[in-house]
Write a protein that holds these residues in place. Structure first.
Motif, PDB file in Angstrom:
ATOM      1  N   GLY A 177     -11.618  54.679  55.029  1.00 24.52           N
ATOM      2  CA  GLY A 177     -10.850  53.541  55.795  1.00 24.52           C
ATOM      3  C   GLY A 177     -10.644  52.480  54.955  1.00 24.52           C
ATOM      4  O   GLY A 177     -11.066  52.466  53.768  1.00 24.52           O
ATOM      5  N   PHE A 178     -10.140  51.366  55.549  1.00 24.19           N
ATOM      6  CA  PHE A 178      -9.991  50.049  54.842  1.00 24.19           C
ATOM      7  C   PHE A 178     -11.144  49.213  54.468  1.00 24.19           C
ATOM      8  O   PHE A 178     -12.215  49.470  55.332  1.00 24.19           O
ATOM      9  N   ARG A 179     -11.267  48.433  53.351  1.00 27.80           N
ATOM     10  CA  ARG A 179     -12.312  47.677  53.165  1.00 27.80           C
ATOM     11  C   ARG A 179     -12.158  46.426  54.086  1.00 27.80           C
ATOM     12  O   ARG A 179     -11.070  45.916  53.965  1.00 27.80           O
ATOM     13  N   PRO A 180     -13.109  45.910  54.767  1.00 27.05           N
ATOM     14  CA  PRO A 180     -13.140  44.916  55.491  1.00 27.05           C
ATOM     15  C   PRO A 180     -12.540  43.567  54.849  1.00 27.05           C
ATOM     16  O   PRO A 180     -11.421  42.878  55.528  1.00 27.05           O
ATOM     17  N   LYS A 181     -12.980  43.034  53.590  1.00 25.48           N
ATOM     18  CA  LYS A 181     -12.700  41.918  53.099  1.00 25.48           C
ATOM     19  C   LYS A 181     -10.995  41.900  52.402  1.00 25.48           C
ATOM     20  O   LYS A 181     -10.239  40.962  52.678  1.00 25.48           O
ATOM     21  N   ALA A 182     -10.621  43.122  52.250  1.00 26.64           N
ATOM     22  CA  ALA A 182      -9.205  43.466  51.472  1.00 26.64           C
ATOM     23  C   ALA A 182      -8.577  43.493  52.845  1.00 26.64           C
ATOM     24  O   ALA A 182      -7.222  42.957  52.622  1.00 26.64           O
ATOM     25  N   ASN A 190      -9.885  36.164  44.228  1.00 26.81           N
ATOM     26  CA  ASN A 190     -10.980  36.214  43.533  1.00 26.81           C
ATOM     27  C   ASN A 190     -12.184  36.092  44.382  1.00 26.81           C
ATOM     28  O   ASN A 190     -12.432  35.254  45.413  1.00 26.81           O
ATOM     29  N   LEU A 191     -13.294  37.149  44.129  1.00 33.46           N
ATOM     30  CA  LEU A 191     -14.325  37.284  44.978  1.00 33.46           C
ATOM     31  C   LEU A 191     -15.557  36.622  44.229  1.00 33.46           C
ATOM     32  O   LEU A 191     -15.775  36.668  43.074  1.00 33.46           O
ATOM     33  N   THR A 192     -16.428  36.062  45.049  1.00 35.57           N
ATOM     34  CA  THR A 192     -17.545  35.124  44.340  1.00 35.57           C
ATOM     35  C   THR A 192     -18.458  35.995  43.950  1.00 35.57           C
ATOM     36  O   THR A 192     -18.755  37.239  44.565  1.00 35.57           O
ATOM     37  N   ASP A 193     -19.411  35.697  43.074  1.00 34.67           N
ATOM     38  CA  ASP A 193     -20.404  36.786  42.633  1.00 34.67           C
ATOM     39  C   ASP A 193     -21.702  36.635  43.255  1.00 34.67           C
ATOM     40  O   ASP A 193     -22.339  37.668  43.403  1.00 34.67           O
ATOM     41  N   GLU A 194     -22.064  35.686  44.082  1.00 32.98           N
ATOM     42  CA  GLU A 194     -23.417  35.628  44.983  1.00 32.98           C
ATOM     43  C   GLU A 194     -23.042  36.309  46.434  1.00 32.98           C
ATOM     44  O   GLU A 194     -21.696  35.766  46.659  1.00 32.98           O
ATOM     45  N   HIS A 195     -23.941  36.545  46.762  1.00 33.30           N
ATOM     46  CA  HIS A 195     -24.140  36.975  48.378  1.00 33.30           C
ATOM     47  C   HIS A 195     -24.304  35.769  49.005  1.00 33.30           C
ATOM     48  O   HIS A 195     -25.025  34.795  48.931  1.00 33.30           O
ATOM     49  N   PRO A 196     -23.591  35.596  50.280  1.00 31.23           N
ATOM     50  CA  PRO A 196     -22.537  36.469  50.747  1.00 31.23           C
ATOM     51  C   PRO A 196     -21.283  36.133  49.976  1.00 31.23           C
ATOM     52  O   PRO A 196     -20.929  35.148  49.823  1.00 31.23           O
ATOM     53  N   LYS A 197     -20.579  37.387  49.478  1.00 30.01           N
ATOM     54  CA  LYS A 197     -19.432  37.139  48.764  1.00 30.01           C
ATOM     55  C   LYS A 197     -18.131  36.772  49.449  1.00 30.01           C
ATOM     56  O   LYS A 197     -18.002  37.376  50.538  1.00 30.01           O
ATOM     57  N   PHE A 198     -17.445  36.011  49.030  1.00 27.05           N
ATOM     58  CA  PHE A 198     -16.181  35.642  49.873  1.00 27.05           C
ATOM     59  C   PHE A 198     -15.058  35.354  48.682  1.00 27.05           C
ATOM     60  O   PHE A 198     -15.354  34.995  47.647  1.00 27.05           O
ATOM     61  N   MET A 242     -21.140  55.329  57.348  1.00 27.52           N
ATOM     62  CA  MET A 242     -20.520  53.423  56.974  1.00 27.52           C
ATOM     63  C   MET A 242     -18.917  53.430  57.442  1.00 27.52           C
ATOM     64  O   MET A 242     -18.423  52.494  57.218  1.00 27.52           O
ATOM     65  N   THR A 243     -18.732  54.449  58.564  1.00 29.93           N
ATOM     66  CA  THR A 243     -17.589  54.200  59.329  1.00 29.93           C
ATOM     67  C   THR A 243     -17.527  53.560  60.423  1.00 29.93           C
ATOM     68  O   THR A 243     -18.052  53.893  61.371  1.00 29.93           O
ATOM     69  N   PHE A 244     -16.450  52.484  60.634  1.00 30.40           N
ATOM     70  CA  PHE A 244     -16.098  51.968  61.847  1.00 30.40           C
ATOM     71  C   PHE A 244     -14.797  52.094  62.370  1.00 30.40           C
ATOM     72  O   PHE A 244     -14.071  52.197  61.469  1.00 30.40           O
ATOM     73  N   ASP A 296     -14.260  51.452  56.155  1.00 28.61           N
ATOM     74  CA  ASP A 296     -15.409  52.079  55.441  1.00 28.61           C
ATOM     75  C   ASP A 296     -15.527  51.762  54.095  1.00 28.61           C
ATOM     76  O   ASP A 296     -14.860  50.654  53.690  1.00 28.61           O
ATOM     77  N   ILE A 297     -16.699  51.857  53.361  1.00 29.40           N
ATOM     78  CA  ILE A 297     -16.799  51.489  52.007  1.00 29.40           C
ATOM     79  C   ILE A 297     -16.793  52.759  51.069  1.00 29.40           C
ATOM     80  O   ILE A 297     -16.750  53.725  51.292  1.00 29.40           O
ATOM     81  N   ALA A 298     -16.425  52.359  49.824  1.00 31.30           N
ATOM     82  CA  ALA A 298     -16.456  53.555  48.791  1.00 31.30           C
ATOM     83  C   ALA A 298     -17.550  54.426  48.854  1.00 31.30           C
ATOM     84  O   ALA A 298     -18.733  54.042  48.776  1.00 31.30           O
ATOM     85  N   LYS A 299     -17.237  55.523  48.189  1.00 32.24           N
ATOM     86  CA  LYS A 299     -18.371  56.647  48.060  1.00 32.24           C
ATOM     87  C   LYS A 299     -19.456  56.194  47.374  1.00 32.24           C
ATOM     88  O   LYS A 299     -20.712  56.484  47.700  1.00 32.24           O
TER      89      LYS A 299
END
Length: 141
Positions: A41-46, A81-89, A15-17, A30-33
């Motif tokens: 790596g860094f989380r894209p949204k953050a 604040n991240l929304t609960d529903e996908h796509p989360k934003f 999951m690494t780019f 990347d995302i968390a284990k």
């Protein structure tokens, strides 16, 4: 003539780019284990929040220099604040500008922040399209 940014983002496995930048630097995402990534790596949204703070911070730093203001420390806290529903934003974002120093010119520093958020920061303008922004300036003498 319009400016175009061209970024190449390459999959490095699992999951690494890795993404390049016009600056010549690269960064890994990347995302968390616990989510199936390697945490490399860094989380894209953050990263969007870092971009927001960095863009506005550069404006303010440039104005601090131009106005010859005395600032010992300058920090931007970005709480989203991240929304609960996908796509989360991010639907709500608090941006706090913290200035520390003995001789802070609060009026001029506030003016620098206002110029960034109202006039110069393009990332701020992009965020306005999808999020409610709450902006605060805090002075620590």
């Amino acid at each position: 003539m319009a400016t175009t940014n061209h970024i190449t983002t390459k999959w490095l496995g699992n999951m690494t780019f890795e993404s390049n930048n016009p600056s010549g630097h690269t960064l890994k995402m990347d995302i968390a284990k616990e989510d199936g990534g390697d945490g490399n790596g860094f989380r894209p949204k953050a990263l969007m929040l870092s971009s927001l703070a960095g863009c506005s911070g550069l404006d303010v730093a440039s104005l601090i220099k131009k106005m010859k203001l005395e600032v010992e420390e300058f920090t931007i806290e970005t709480i989203a604040n991240l929304t609960d529903e996908h796509p989360k934003f991010y639907d709500k974002v608090v941006i706090e500008y913290h200035f520390t120093g003995k001789n802070l010119d609060e009026k001029k520093l506030q003016r620098a922040v206002d110029l960034s958020i109202e006039k110069y920061c393009g990332v701020m303008e992009m965020f306005r399209q999808f999020a409610n922004l709450d902006i605060k300036t805090v002075f620590h003498n």
